[in-house]
Design an enzyme around this catalytic site. Structure first.
Site, PDB file in Angstrom:
ATOM      1  N   GLY A 216       0.551  -0.956  -0.159  1.00 39.69           N
ATOM      2  CA  GLY A 216      -0.286  -0.416  -0.039  1.00 39.69           C
ATOM      3  C   GLY A 216       0.773   1.297   0.051  1.00 39.69           C
ATOM      4  CD  GLU A 251       1.044  -9.890   0.900  1.00 36.06           C
ATOM      5  OE1 GLU A 251       0.614 -10.573   1.342  1.00 36.06           O
ATOM      6  OE2 GLU A 251      -0.208  -8.816   1.062  1.00 36.06           O
ATOM      7  N   GLY A 253       4.378  -4.020  -3.805  1.00 35.85           N
ATOM      8  CA  GLY A 253       3.833  -3.457  -5.302  1.00 35.85           C
ATOM      9  C   GLY A 253       4.275  -2.048  -5.735  1.00 35.85           C
ATOM     10  NE  ARG A 290      -2.976   2.671 -11.229  1.00 40.15           N
ATOM     11  CZ  ARG A 290      -2.277   4.441 -10.739  1.00 40.15           C
ATOM     12  NH1 ARG A 290      -1.990   4.668 -10.911  1.00 40.15           N
ATOM     13  NH2 ARG A 290      -3.317   4.136  -9.340  1.00 40.15           N
ATOM     14  CE1 TYR A 294      -9.006   1.209  -9.737  1.00 36.63           C
ATOM     15  CE2 TYR A 294      -6.861   1.467 -11.213  1.00 36.63           C
ATOM     16  CZ  TYR A 294      -7.454   0.785 -10.014  1.00 36.63           C
ATOM     17  OH  TYR A 294      -7.003  -0.051 -10.348  1.00 36.63           O
ATOM     18  CB  CYS A 318     -14.541   3.864 -30.658  1.00 42.38           C
ATOM     19  SG  CYS A 318     -13.525   3.829 -32.199  1.00 42.38           S
ATOM     20  CD  GLU A 319     -15.217   3.268 -23.313  1.00 40.01           C
ATOM     21  OE1 GLU A 319     -15.315   2.194 -23.788  1.00 40.01           O
ATOM     22  OE2 GLU A 319     -15.344   3.207 -21.874  1.00 40.01           O
ATOM     23  CE1 TYR A 347      -1.837  -3.481  -9.177  1.00 39.03           C
ATOM     24  CE2 TYR A 347      -0.696  -1.638  -7.445  1.00 39.03           C
ATOM     25  CZ  TYR A 347      -0.693  -2.578  -7.797  1.00 39.03           C
ATOM     26  OH  TYR A 347      -0.798  -3.313  -6.749  1.00 39.03           O
TER      27      TYR A 347
HETATM   28  N1  LLP Z   1      -1.051  -7.308  -0.544  1.00 39.13           N
HETATM   29  C1  LLP Z   1      -2.631  -7.896  -1.279  1.00 39.13           C
HETATM   30  C2  LLP Z   1      -2.788  -8.253  -0.081  1.00 39.13           C
HETATM   31  C3  LLP Z   1      -2.887  -6.441  -1.950  1.00 39.13           C
HETATM   32  O1  LLP Z   1      -4.189  -6.497  -2.552  1.00 39.13           O
HETATM   33  C4  LLP Z   1      -2.598  -5.546  -2.538  1.00 39.13           C
HETATM   34  C5  LLP Z   1      -2.225  -4.637  -3.732  1.00 39.13           C
HETATM   35  C6  LLP Z   1      -1.253  -5.304  -2.562  1.00 39.13           C
HETATM   36  C7  LLP Z   1      -0.361  -5.749  -1.315  1.00 39.13           C
HETATM   37  C8  LLP Z   1       0.531  -4.820  -3.128  1.00 39.13           C
HETATM   38  O2  LLP Z   1      -0.420  -3.150  -3.362  1.00 39.13           O
HETATM   39  P1  LLP Z   1       0.783  -1.894  -3.581  1.00 39.13           P
HETATM   40  O3  LLP Z   1       2.135  -2.534  -2.376  1.00 39.13           O
HETATM   41  O4  LLP Z   1       1.484  -1.672  -4.635  1.00 39.13           O
HETATM   42  O5  LLP Z   1      -0.161  -0.410  -3.154  1.00 39.13           O
HETATM   43  N2  LLP Z   1      -4.665  -1.743  -9.491  1.00 39.13           N
HETATM   44  C9  LLP Z   1      -5.435  -0.363  -8.617  1.00 39.13           C
HETATM   45  C10 LLP Z   1      -4.096  -1.139  -7.356  1.00 39.13           C
HETATM   46  C11 LLP Z   1      -5.067  -2.299  -6.989  1.00 39.13           C
HETATM   47  C12 LLP Z   1      -3.883  -2.641  -5.973  1.00 39.13           C
HETATM   48  C13 LLP Z   1      -4.562  -3.772  -5.235  1.00 39.13           C
HETATM   49  N3  LLP Z   1      -4.306  -4.733  -3.995  1.00 39.13           N
HETATM   50  C14 LLP Z   1      -4.227   0.726  -9.071  1.00 39.13           C
HETATM   51  O6  LLP Z   1      -3.846   0.880 -10.548  1.00 39.13           O
HETATM   52  O7  LLP Z   1      -3.837   1.752  -8.116  1.00 39.13           O
END
Ligand code: LLP
Length: 395
Positions: A216, A251, A253, A290, A294, A318-319, A347
């Protein structure tokens, strides 16, 4: 990244294309590790942010594990060289087939999303962690908030209590897990979530091998300094987590790969009506969804040195929603100029689609000297092949 690299990549591999700066991924990993260094921790890369196997291998080399959210992500982690003991399984609504696969793999841990999921294990042995939904507002975009009671993820404390009480002996609860949302920039929601979990652990008197606090960590999309408060995290959250006296798993990302990735595209048309200017790119929401999904902000840089104007920047789909930026000040482009969309390394490709029969872009890594093609551009034949009967002549 130096402009010349974008020109080189575009001329060698065509546009649109995803370009990744490996040096930036390394810097992000170092920043994360540095923030957590006084803690007993391990980072797992949330593969949903980017599952390119070359990048996974690169990230793995820094001692990072993998967080897989589907059987295919799991298989990709194995392909990229992660051992089963370095993989955490996530996901809600796992099917019986998925669970069977995971159980046979014996990963580090399977995060159980619900009371109902427990029954799906039958009498098979597995190491699990319960995903707690602590009902905390992560103060982020509602579509990427996951830890509120109205979100579909995890179980509340009452349910977790019940699960713990009735846990069958074939399931070993090795940890607890929570992930409250994505693109979080303040530490307060983390403190709130972790304190309530700490209280829960103490009240239940349970012994855990680790606490998994999810990901997150937000990044600075707007380049105005608003990003995850790492300083606050180090000074306040880390000392709090240390008091729990167990390893803490993360975790991450977006934090690792977002700022390393660029969507490099070409301006196909500069269109003016009496009301607005539009700049249309050969990339679209099919490549990077994105902004459309969002209303996310991504910096867009036109690689020329001309005057500026205000325009909406859109894609070729086309959107009406296929807009990367509205009323944005940019250099006045000429058709053929490169437009580089920043912070697209998480993402981005992983959410790309074939809408309008768009072909997924190539992916290229830059190692400081050379460009490395790490995924070929999709071809029309790749899509058509899936539609052919086995006995059909191949095209
Ligand atoms: N752990 C779990 C259980 C998750 O569901 C997620 C992301 C992460 C870790 C990693 O989160 P991060 O560190 O990347 O914030 N598509 C959206 C983001 C969806 C995130 C889903 N879960 C976007 O483009 O902002």
């Amino acid at each position: 990244m130096n402009r010349e690299i974008f020109f080189r990549a575009a001329s060698e591999y065509g546009t649109p294309l995803y370009l990744y700066d490996l040096g930036e991924i390394e810097r992000r990993i170092k920043r994360a590790k540095d923030t957590l260094k006084s803690l007993d921790f391990k980072i797992f890369f949330a593969m949903k942010a980017n599952s390119n196997p070359y990048l996974l291998k690169f990230i793995h080399a820094y001692g990072i594990g993998a967080d897989a959210v589907s059987v295919n992500e799991y298989k990709m982690a194995l392909f990229a060289g992660f051992n089963t003991g370095e993989i955490i399984v996530n996901g809600n609504g796992k099917s019986l087939e998925d669970l069977e696969f995971y159980i046979a793999q014996n990963p580090l841990c399977i995060n159980v999303d619900s009371k109902e999921e427990i029954a799906k294990f039958g009498n098979k042995n597995a190491k699990i962690a319960l995903r707690i939904n602590p009902d905390v507002n992560p103060q982020t975009h509602p579509h990427i908030s996951t830890g509120l009671k109205e979100n579909k993820f995890g179980m509340d404390f009452e349910t977790a209590k019940e699960v713990i009480k009735t846990l069958p002996s074939n399931l070993k609860m090795v940890g607890l897990h929570c992930h409250i949302g994505s693109q979080i920039t303040k530490i307060d929601p983390f403190i709130e979530a972790f304190s309530s979990i700490e209280k829960f652990v103490r009240s239940q008197g349970i012994k855990l091998e680790f606490l998994n606090v999810g990901g997150g960590w937000g990044i600075d999309y707007k380049k105005d300094g608003t990003e995850m408060d790492l300083d606050g995290y180090r000074k306040i959250v880390v000392p709090f987590l240390s008091t729990l006296d167990m390893p803490i798993y993360f975790e991450l990302g977006r934090f690792i790969t977002a700022s390393a990735g660029y969507l490099v595209s070409k301006v196909t048309e500069v269109k003016r009506n009496s009301y607005k200017n539009f700049v249309i790119l050969d990339a679209s929401m099919a490549d990077l969804i994105r902004p459309a999904l969002y209303d996310a902000y991504h910096e867009i840089e036109i690689l020329n040195d001309g005057e500026e104007m205000i325009a909406d920047i859109g894609g070729r789909i086309c959107e009406s929603g296929d807009i990367f930026a509205r009323s944005r000040k940019i250099k006045i482009p000429n058709p053929g100029d490169l437009a580089v969309i920043h912070d697209a390394g998480s993402y981005g490709y992983s959410m790309a689609s074939n809408y309008n029969l768009s072909l997924k872009p190539a992916e290229v890594a830059f190692d400081g000297e050379k460009l490395i093609l790490i995924r070929k551009r999709e071809k029309f034949e790749d899509i058509l092949n899936l539609c052919l009967e086995d006995e059909d002549e191949n095209i």
